[in-house]
Motif scaffolding. Structure first.
Motif, mmCIF file in Angstrom:
data_model
loop_
_atom_site.group_PDB
_atom_site.id
_atom_site.type_symbol
_atom_site.label_atom_id
_atom_site.label_comp_id
_atom_site.label_asym_id
_atom_site.label_seq_id
_atom_site.Cartn_x
_atom_site.Cartn_y
_atom_site.Cartn_z
ATOM 1 N N MET A 1 0.818 -1.210 0.000
ATOM 2 C CA MET A 1 0.000 0.000 0.000
ATOM 3 C C MET A 1 0.859 1.271 0.000
ATOM 4 O O MET A 1 0.390 2.349 -0.344
ATOM 5 N N LYS B 1 3.124 3.867 -3.863
ATOM 6 C CA LYS B 1 3.116 5.208 -4.450
ATOM 7 C C LYS B 1 4.042 6.140 -3.680
ATOM 8 O O LYS B 1 4.810 6.911 -4.272
ATOM 9 N N LEU C 1 -8.050 13.048 1.992
ATOM 10 C CA LEU C 1 -7.601 11.844 1.278
ATOM 11 C C LEU C 1 -8.549 11.381 0.159
ATOM 12 O O LEU C 1 -8.079 11.015 -0.926
ATOM 13 N N PRO C 2 -9.867 11.393 0.353
ATOM 14 C CA PRO C 2 -10.741 10.928 -0.738
ATOM 15 C C PRO C 2 -10.782 11.893 -1.921
ATOM 16 O O PRO C 2 -11.194 11.510 -3.015
ATOM 17 N N THR D 1 -6.153 12.895 -5.278
ATOM 18 C CA THR D 1 -5.571 11.655 -5.800
ATOM 19 C C THR D 1 -4.467 11.923 -6.819
ATOM 20 O O THR D 1 -3.749 11.011 -7.209
ATOM 21 N N TYR E 1 -4.569 4.738 7.754
ATOM 22 C CA TYR E 1 -4.471 5.870 6.827
ATOM 23 C C TYR E 1 -4.132 5.430 5.410
ATOM 24 O O TYR E 1 -4.604 6.027 4.434
ATOM 25 N N GLU F 1 -5.145 2.686 4.017
ATOM 26 C CA GLU F 1 -6.396 2.168 3.457
ATOM 27 C C GLU F 1 -7.331 3.295 3.030
ATOM 28 O O GLU F 1 -8.164 3.124 2.136
ATOM 29 N N GLN F 2 -7.167 4.465 3.669
ATOM 30 C CA GLN F 2 -7.995 5.623 3.291
ATOM 31 C C GLN F 2 -7.443 6.352 2.072
ATOM 32 O O GLN F 2 -8.077 7.268 1.553
ATOM 33 N N GLY F 3 -6.232 5.960 1.640
ATOM 34 C CA GLY F 3 -5.673 6.574 0.446
ATOM 35 C C GLY F 3 -4.362 7.293 0.629
ATOM 36 O O GLY F 3 -3.823 7.869 -0.323
#
Length: 323
Positions: free
Chosen positions: A7, A10, A165-166, A169, A188, A190-192
């Motif tokens: 995860m 990036k 976060l949502p 991107t 965090y 998992e939230q992006g």
């Protein structure tokens, strides 16, 4: 469920590191020893330039390079009176990443750094500002909540994460404030989030040059001991500072009152008084970190200090977050 390391892909690609774990820039603490230890452990160390003049920053970059061949960055304070000179040092030294903190950076500053092939990371205290920073050229963002140590904003990390976060991107976003376990890191990610930034949990690490008294104060503290300073007068919009409560905390309140009285009596201008209030913490932090004065020195720490109970190597701390 994807592993934490997957995860972080990036964030790792952006930083050029094994783990997307950034070291927070802590004045007097985030110098070559701790910065190189973070980078050598697979994370991304960050030099805290604080109020350093240009040549001292250059020396610190060189010292860090002598201790690690891994990537690391430099944190610059946007309100520094010699910011342009510090930017030139980073360009001359071909620093890979610069983190701009302490206020919204000017577009020209971001542009100049990027023209020198430096990746620019900025702090985003709200979604609208996050979007503005990206338009101005920021390559990545950090969102830091009020649980953090040192100078803080008013919003909790969890709220900022849900807000930003949502909706962001296009660039990597790193989350900071109140992070000390792999469960929180995973939350965090998992939230992006692309990765995390840690500070308090490495401030008292084995490689930290902080005085023994400073570290012991950390080990004894609980979460509720890390208190944010208060603003007394709206004419002096002081950025709150979170630190372990001690005599310095009380002295700061008295110091504010003295400055306010001087301004009311016409002994100094409001702007001059505000500058004195802002500069109070710089000397107080050095007292605690370097000299070991934990009574009148500032013990800046996040609320996560309650989970810091012993001196550990940086490598052990970072691996506990990702393995």
């Amino acid at each position: 469920m994807a592993s934490i390391k997957k995860m972080m892909k990036k964030g790792c690609e952006f930083l050029g590191t094994k783990y997307a774990v950034m070291g927070g820039a802590m004045s007097w603490i985030s110098e070559s020893n701790l910065v190189s230890a973070v980078s050598n452990a697979g994370g991304f160390g960050v030099i805290a330039s604080g109020s350093m003049p240009a040549e001292i920053l250059r020396e610190e970059i060189e010292k860090t390079r002598a201790k690690t061949d891994k990537p690391f960055g430099v944190n610059l304070i946007t309100l520094h009176p010699q910011l342009d000179e510090l930017v030139e040092v980073c360009l001359d030294e071909k620093v890979s990443h610069v983190i701009l903190a302490g206020g919204l950076p000017k577009g020209e500053t971001i542009k100049k750094l990027k023209e020198g092939d430096i990746k620019v990371i900025c702090f985003a205290p709200a979604l609208i500002l996050a979007k503005r920073l990206i338009r101005n050229g920021a390559d990545a963002l950090i969102i830091e909540g009020a649980e953090a140590g040192g100078h803080i904003g008013p919003i909790a990390t969890g709220i900022l994460a849900q807000e930003i976060l949502p909706n962001i991107t296009e660039v990597p976003v790193f989350v900071a404030g109140g992070i000390a376990t792999k469960q929180m890191v995973e939350c965090y990610l998992e939230q992006g989030a692309a990765g995390v930034q840690i500070g308090t949990i490495i401030a008292a690490a084995k490689e930290s040059i902080a005085h023994e008294n400073f570290k012991k104060a950390y080990f004894k503290a609980s979460a509720r001991d890390a208190i944010a300073s208060s603003q007394i007068d709206s004419r002096f919009p002081v950025i709150p500072v979170r630190a372990i409560s001690n005599k310095a905390s009380k002295d700061f309140m008295e110091f504010q009152k003295q400055i306010i009285k001087k301004c009311d009596n016409g002994e100094c201008e409001v702007a001059e008084g505000q500058a004195q209030v802002e500069h109070y913490w710089a000397g107080a932090l050095r007292k605690a970190v370097i000299e070991g004065d934990i009574e009148t020195g500032s013990l800046m720490a996040g609320q996560i200090v309650g989970l810091v109970k012993e001196e550990k190597p940086v490598k052990e701390i970072i691996e506990s977050l990702v393995n």
